[in-house]
Each structure stands twice: as C-alpha cells, then as structure tokens.
Write an enzyme that holds these catalytic residues in place. Structure first.
Site, PDB file in Angstrom:
ATOM      1  N   ASP A   1      16.290  -0.364 -14.348  1.00 36.03           N
ATOM      2  CA  ASP A   1      14.829  -0.318 -14.514  1.00 36.03           C
ATOM      3  C   ASP A   1      14.464  -0.458 -15.995  1.00 36.03           C
ATOM      4  OD1 ASP A   1      12.035   0.578 -13.442  1.00 36.03           O
ATOM      5  OD2 ASP A   1      12.462   2.001 -15.046  1.00 36.03           O
TER       6      ASP A   1
ATOM      7  N   CYS B   1       0.848  -1.196   0.000  1.00 34.04           N
ATOM      8  CA  CYS B   1       0.000   0.000   0.000  1.00 34.04           C
ATOM      9  C   CYS B   1       0.881   1.242   0.000  1.00 34.04           C
ATOM     10  CB  CYS B   1      -0.944  -0.026   1.201  1.00 34.04           C
ATOM     11  SG  CYS B   1      -2.305   1.131   1.042  1.00 34.04           S
TER      12      CYS B   1
ATOM     13  N   LYS C   1      12.427  -3.585 -18.174  1.00 31.11           N
ATOM     14  CA  LYS C   1      11.297  -3.323 -19.078  1.00 31.11           C
ATOM     15  C   LYS C   1      11.633  -3.778 -20.490  1.00 31.11           C
ATOM     16  CE  LYS C   1       9.805   0.609 -16.250  1.00 31.11           C
ATOM     17  NZ  LYS C   1      10.053   2.023 -15.960  1.00 31.11           N
TER      18      LYS C   1
ATOM     19  N   GLY D   1      10.638  14.969  -6.837  1.00 31.54           N
ATOM     20  CA  GLY D   1       9.957  13.680  -6.734  1.00 31.54           C
ATOM     21  C   GLY D   1      10.007  12.852  -8.015  1.00 31.54           C
TER      22      GLY D   1
HETATM   23  N1  NAD Z   1       5.625   4.250  -8.511  1.00 27.83           N
HETATM   24  C1  NAD Z   1       5.522   4.142  -9.821  1.00 27.83           C
HETATM   25  O1  NAD Z   1       5.417   5.138 -10.523  1.00 27.83           O
HETATM   26  C2  NAD Z   1       5.525   2.807 -10.465  1.00 27.83           C
HETATM   27  C3  NAD Z   1       5.307   2.712 -11.855  1.00 27.83           C
HETATM   28  C4  NAD Z   1       5.276   1.462 -12.461  1.00 27.83           C
HETATM   29  C5  NAD Z   1       5.488   0.319 -11.695  1.00 27.83           C
HETATM   30  N2  NAD Z   1       5.724   0.457 -10.355  1.00 27.83           N
HETATM   31  C6  NAD Z   1       5.946  -0.771  -9.594  1.00 27.83           C
HETATM   32  O2  NAD Z   1       4.902  -0.910  -8.653  1.00 27.83           O
HETATM   33  C7  NAD Z   1       5.391  -1.560  -7.489  1.00 27.83           C
HETATM   34  C8  NAD Z   1       5.102  -0.683  -6.277  1.00 27.83           C
HETATM   35  O3  NAD Z   1       5.738   0.569  -6.454  1.00 27.83           O
HETATM   36  P1  NAD Z   1       5.460   1.787  -5.481  1.00 27.83           P
HETATM   37  O4  NAD Z   1       6.024   2.981  -6.154  1.00 27.83           O
HETATM   38  O5  NAD Z   1       4.057   1.806  -5.050  1.00 27.83           O
HETATM   39  O6  NAD Z   1       6.404   1.396  -4.256  1.00 27.83           O
HETATM   40  P2  NAD Z   1       6.278   1.871  -2.751  1.00 27.83           P
HETATM   41  O7  NAD Z   1       7.573   1.616  -2.102  1.00 27.83           O
HETATM   42  O8  NAD Z   1       5.674   3.224  -2.658  1.00 27.83           O
HETATM   43  O9  NAD Z   1       5.188   0.846  -2.183  1.00 27.83           O
HETATM   44  C9  NAD Z   1       5.438  -0.497  -1.888  1.00 27.83           C
HETATM   45  C10 NAD Z   1       4.749  -0.785  -0.579  1.00 27.83           C
HETATM   46  O10 NAD Z   1       4.788  -2.178  -0.350  1.00 27.83           O
HETATM   47  C11 NAD Z   1       5.095  -2.373   0.996  1.00 27.83           C
HETATM   48  N3  NAD Z   1       5.704  -3.676   1.183  1.00 27.83           N
HETATM   49  C12 NAD Z   1       6.914  -4.087   0.768  1.00 27.83           C
HETATM   50  N4  NAD Z   1       7.133  -5.339   1.152  1.00 27.83           N
HETATM   51  C13 NAD Z   1       6.041  -5.728   1.826  1.00 27.83           C
HETATM   52  C14 NAD Z   1       5.674  -6.924   2.495  1.00 27.83           C
HETATM   53  N5  NAD Z   1       6.502  -7.958   2.545  1.00 27.83           N
HETATM   54  N6  NAD Z   1       4.462  -6.983   3.069  1.00 27.83           N
HETATM   55  C15 NAD Z   1       3.627  -5.921   3.028  1.00 27.83           C
HETATM   56  N7  NAD Z   1       3.921  -4.772   2.424  1.00 27.83           N
HETATM   57  C16 NAD Z   1       5.118  -4.682   1.834  1.00 27.83           C
HETATM   58  C17 NAD Z   1       6.033  -1.236   1.378  1.00 27.83           C
HETATM   59  O11 NAD Z   1       6.054  -1.032   2.752  1.00 27.83           O
HETATM   60  C18 NAD Z   1       5.423  -0.087   0.617  1.00 27.83           C
HETATM   61  O12 NAD Z   1       4.452   0.597   1.362  1.00 27.83           O
HETATM   62  C19 NAD Z   1       6.867  -1.814  -7.750  1.00 27.83           C
HETATM   63  O13 NAD Z   1       7.031  -3.108  -8.292  1.00 27.83           O
HETATM   64  C20 NAD Z   1       7.221  -0.773  -8.789  1.00 27.83           C
HETATM   65  O14 NAD Z   1       8.310  -1.131  -9.591  1.00 27.83           O
HETATM   66  C21 NAD Z   1       5.746   1.655  -9.737  1.00 27.83           C
HETATM   67  N1  HSE Z   2      11.379   4.662 -11.762  1.00 28.78           N
HETATM   68  C1  HSE Z   2      10.613   4.510 -12.952  1.00 28.78           C
HETATM   69  C2  HSE Z   2       9.134   4.473 -12.704  1.00 28.78           C
HETATM   70  C3  HSE Z   2       8.602   3.140 -12.476  1.00 28.78           C
HETATM   71  O1  HSE Z   2       8.757   2.321 -13.581  1.00 28.78           O
HETATM   72  C4  HSE Z   2      10.855   5.675 -13.886  1.00 28.78           C
HETATM   73  O2  HSE Z   2      11.596   6.595 -13.569  1.00 28.78           O
HETATM   74  O3  HSE Z   2      10.315   5.630 -14.977  1.00 28.78           O
END
Ligand code: NAD
Ligand code: HSE
Ligand code: NA
Length: 430
Positions: free
Chosen positions: A202, A14, A206, A188
């Site tokens: 990364d 979350c 992809k 950010g």
């Molecule tokens: N943020 C982006 O823009 C984005 C874009 C594309 C893909 N993603 C992918 O989405 C996924 C999540 O990214 P995010 O940016 O939300 O990361 P984030 O770090 O904000 O959120 C991940 C959450 O998962 C929780 N977590 C981790 N391990 C855990 C466990 N064992 N049990 C319970 N909770 C756990 C963490 O505490 C954290 O709150 C990643 O795989 C990331 O590569 C993110």
């Molecule tokens: N860290 C990645 C976002 C998640 O894929 C980026 O900068 O595009």
C-alpha cells in the site's frame, strides 16, 4: 448559485468510502451546488448486490449492478470500488466518454496510472485522485499544483496508518509484532488480511504516485524498493528508544544524482524529527523543496469520512471545471528522470552485532567498515548478558550508498569474531 443544469455524478462502489461519499453528497447538496455553480445530481451507485443494507443515507432506488450503464449516464464518475479490474475498464470507459473521474484507488494508479493519465489527457478530461494518497490529507494537490513552481528534492512520508498504528503500539506497550497486528485488527485499524499494509504494498503504491508528481517522472509501484514491517521485533522497537529514535515505516522519494530513488522500508527517525510525533493510525508527509524549505502535511490517512472529504474536494473541482469549461493539470512527466535502484540511495545504517569480547575486535570491525569507504559515526559497546565472553556493538554509520552499507554488513557477517548480526536498520531524517 447554480448557473446551469445539474452535473450528473455516478459513484462506483458503496463500501467504507462510497457510503460516506454518498452521504455527504446528499447532506451537503446545497453547499456543494453553490461551490460548483450547479447542482450535483447523484444518478446512481454501482454495487455488487442491491439487497445489501447500505444505511439511511443511501437511497435504495439509486443502487444498480449495471456499472457500465451507470458510467454512461454520468458527467463525473467517482470510483471507490478498489482493485484493478473492473475499476480500470470502468474509468477508461468514463474518460473515453468525456466524463471526469475521481478515484481513491492507489493500487490501480500505482500499477497502471500512466494508461489512465494518457487516456484523460487524450480525451481532454479530468482525472483527480487526492484520496489515493494519505486519505484526507491534501498532498496530491499541493505537490501537483501548489509546488509546481518549486523544485522538490525529497518526500518522506508515513502513508500507511495500519503499520504506523502497529509500530506505535509496539513502542508504547512493548507488544510483539503479531500481538500488535492482532490488536489493530480487533480495533478496525488493520484488515483481516493485512498483507497489503504490513508488507508495504500500500505504501509503495502511494510512494510511486507521490514520486511521479514530485519529480515529473513516471514511477510505478514496481519501481519502488519495498520492505515491510514483519521482520521487526519488540527488541528493535525498544532499542530505537534507547538511542533517541522511533521506528517508522517510511515512504521515501528523493533525487539521487541525476535520477530518483523511491523506497519503502522501516527506518529509525530521530525523536526530534516532525514525523516522529505522528502517532497511532495518523499519516503525515514531509516535503523538502528548494525554495519552500521543509513542509509537513498531517492528518487522517484512512477511514470512510476522512477519505470521503478528499473525494468530495475533487468532485467539487472537476464538477466546477465542467461548469466553467476548464480543466485541471494533466500528467507532468517531462523530466523523465531515471529511476534508480535502492543500491544508489544514500542513507545511514545502524547495525547491532554480537562479537567475541577479545582484544582487537573493535579494530577488525572498524577495518571492514573502512574498506568499503564507509565512516562510523558512533559505536556503543555493552556486555551481552546472555553470553559471558561476548559483547554487543551498536554501530551507526555516516551517510553512504545503500550498496556500500549492505556490502559492509555482509563482510561483517563473515568476520570470525562476529557471532551474530542482531539487527540492521536504516537511519533517516538527518
Ligand atoms: N477505507 C479507507 O480508509 C481508504 C482510504 C483511502 C483510499 N481508499 C481506497 O478507496 C477505495 C474503496 O475502499 P473502501 O475501504 O471503501 O473499500 P470497501 O471494500 O469497503 O468498498 C468497496 C466496495 O466496492 C464494491 N465493489 C467492488 N467491486 C465492485 C464491482 N465490480 N461492482 C460494484 N461494486 C463493487 C464492494 O462490494 C465494496 O462494497 C479503494 O481503492 C481503497 O484503496 C480507502
Ligand atoms: N490501509 C491503508 C488505508 C488506505 O490507504 C492504511 O492503513 O493506511
Ligand atoms: Na490525500
């Protein structure tokens, strides 16, 4: 409208993405139910710490630290925790129970996708991952499904928003790399530890996912030639503009002879190329297919809400499959093309050399290039301002293998008249 009991959805993680997935699941519940043909019941959200504030959209009653127990209560598991473990074990657990899985985890898929694809195939359940490549941009499904009747020859992508922001910032403000990375962090656009982005990990994950889909061949992140942006200078970026180019970190997956080559590295793109206009933190993927011709997919590759859009699209699809009893495509790897190293990639180099300004120097440079079977497209000579009797040569080659081009540069370096190789960059998109 709903035709059966609810489809139970579990969200693992979350954070930035998970919070938005939960918000949209709750706020759009009625529309989603209509699209799925059954209500989506959010049965729980796995977190590390239930006491952390999660915002108004997340019902604290749904939070749990028992991710395994949650998985066992779900028909659809949304994995947005990231990282390899425990994400892999939880996804496998879900699949083995026959639950459908939606994941945004490119790191895991790039490292060990085949284990998950095989498990989903064996269990006859869905594994969807649109958000793992270029966030909100529909690209996994177009490559996997819409283009399944075509023959893709090349995929060229700007799939990392952080590095695109940094390079764009350097081009527009003249900032150096470190300064631009710092600014991206402040705004950010880059993480506190930007290694995965700036070193190209990364983008490589992809690229591996895209290459696997495009060429029906298993490609892992370890197969991808990877160079990040950390060696680029403000001069490289400024020089690109003077030759009608922009500097981008590109992910390239292409057919090469009877195999495929997949690479991530900075490259010069002509300013007229559609990818050259992708600014700031935006992403885009340019696909070349034999029948379709050129296609471009553009949008936001990151951010909680855009990424949640891609996740939710997958959730609707897999939930609908549960309701009507269907199933999406399985991993397609029948082509099993050999994955070749970057040496076999066909590309062009732009090399800037500082040479001694003497008669016959150009001829010597020309000879070294010709000895490698490489042909020069253009040469621009200018007086090196800092050294009186030196000149700078900007040489652009015609297409040749990366092996021949890098051997050419090594031999140029050894020429006594060459004082210094100032920069070497690949030129793509032509
Ligand atoms: N943020 C982006 O823009 C984005 C874009 C594309 C893909 N993603 C992918 O989405 C996924 C999540 O990214 P995010 O940016 O939300 O990361 P984030 O770090 O904000 O959120 C991940 C959450 O998962 C929780 N977590 C981790 N391990 C855990 C466990 N064992 N049990 C319970 N909770 C756990 C963490 O505490 C954290 O709150 C990643 O795989 C990331 O590569 C993110
Ligand atoms: N860290 C990645 C976002 C998640 O894929 C980026 O900068 O595009
Ligand atoms: Na996507």
């Amino acid at each position: 409208m709903a035709t059966r009991g609810p489809v139970r959805v579990a969200v693992l993680g979350c954070g930035v993405v998970g919070t938005e997935v939960v918000r949209l699941l709750v706020q759009q519940a009625e529309d989603l139910a209509a699209r799925v043909g059954a209500p989506l019941e959010l049965v729980g959200v796995a977190v590390r710490d239930t006491s952390t504030p999660r915002g108004a959209a997340v019902d604290p009653e749904l939070l749990t630290t028992d991710a395994e127990g949650l998985v066992d209560r779900a028909d659809v598991v949304v994995e947005v925790m990231g990282g390899v473990e425990p994400a892999r074990a939880l996804i496998l657990r879900a699949i083995e129970r026959g639950a459908a899985v939606v994941t945004a985890n490119k790191e895991l898929l790039g490292k060990d996708g085949p284990t998950l694809y095989a498990a989903a195939d064996a269990a006859g359940t869905d594994l969807y991952f649109e958000a793992a490549v270029a966030g909100a941009i529909p690209i996994v499904r177009p490559v996997r499904e819409s283009l399944a009747g075509d023959r893709i020859t090349r995929v060229l992508g700007i799939v990392n928003g952080t590095t695109n922001y940094v390079l764009d910032q350097m081009a527009t403000s003249g900032q150096g790399l470190q300064e631009a990375v710092r600014q991206a962090q402040e705004l950010g656009f880059a993480e506190a530890d930007p290694t995965a982005d700036v070193e190209g990990y990364d983008a490589a994950a992809k690229a591996a996912i895209l290459a696997s889909l495009a060429f029906h061949t298993r490609v892992s992140a370890a197969d991808v030639h990877r160079e990040g942006i950390m060696n680029l200078t403000a001069d490289d970026v400024a020089r690109a503009a003077t030759t009608g180019h922009v500097l981008k970190l590109l992910a390239i997956a292409e057919r090469s002879g009877d195999g495929v080559v997949v690479r991530v590295h900075p490259a010069l793109l002509p300013q007229w190329h559609p990818l050259a206009s992708v600014r700031g933190s935006f992403n885009a993927v340019f696909v070349e297919a034999e029948a379709a011709g050129e296609l471009m997919f553009y949008g936001r590759g990151a951010g909680g809400t855009p990424t949640a859009s891609a996740v939710l699209g997958d959730v609707v699809t897999v939930a609908r499959n549960k309701v009507i009893g269907g199933k999406g495509p399985i991993e397609s790897r029948y082509a099993e093309l050999p994955v070749r190293g970057v040496a076999e990639a066909v590309t062009r180099y732009q090399v800037e050399l500082r040479v001694r300004d003497l008669p016959g120097v150009l001829a010597q440079v020309w000879q070294v290039v010709a000895d490698h079977g490489v042909s020069i497209e253009t040469v621009r000579q200018s007086r090196a301002e800092v050294y009186g009797d030196h000149a700078d040569l900007l040489v652009v080659t015609h297409a040749a293998t990366d092996e021949a081009l890098s051997a050419t540069v090594a031999d140029l370096q050894d020429l006594p008249v060459v004082v210094k190789i100032l920069s070497v960059l690949r030129v793509e998109g032509v």
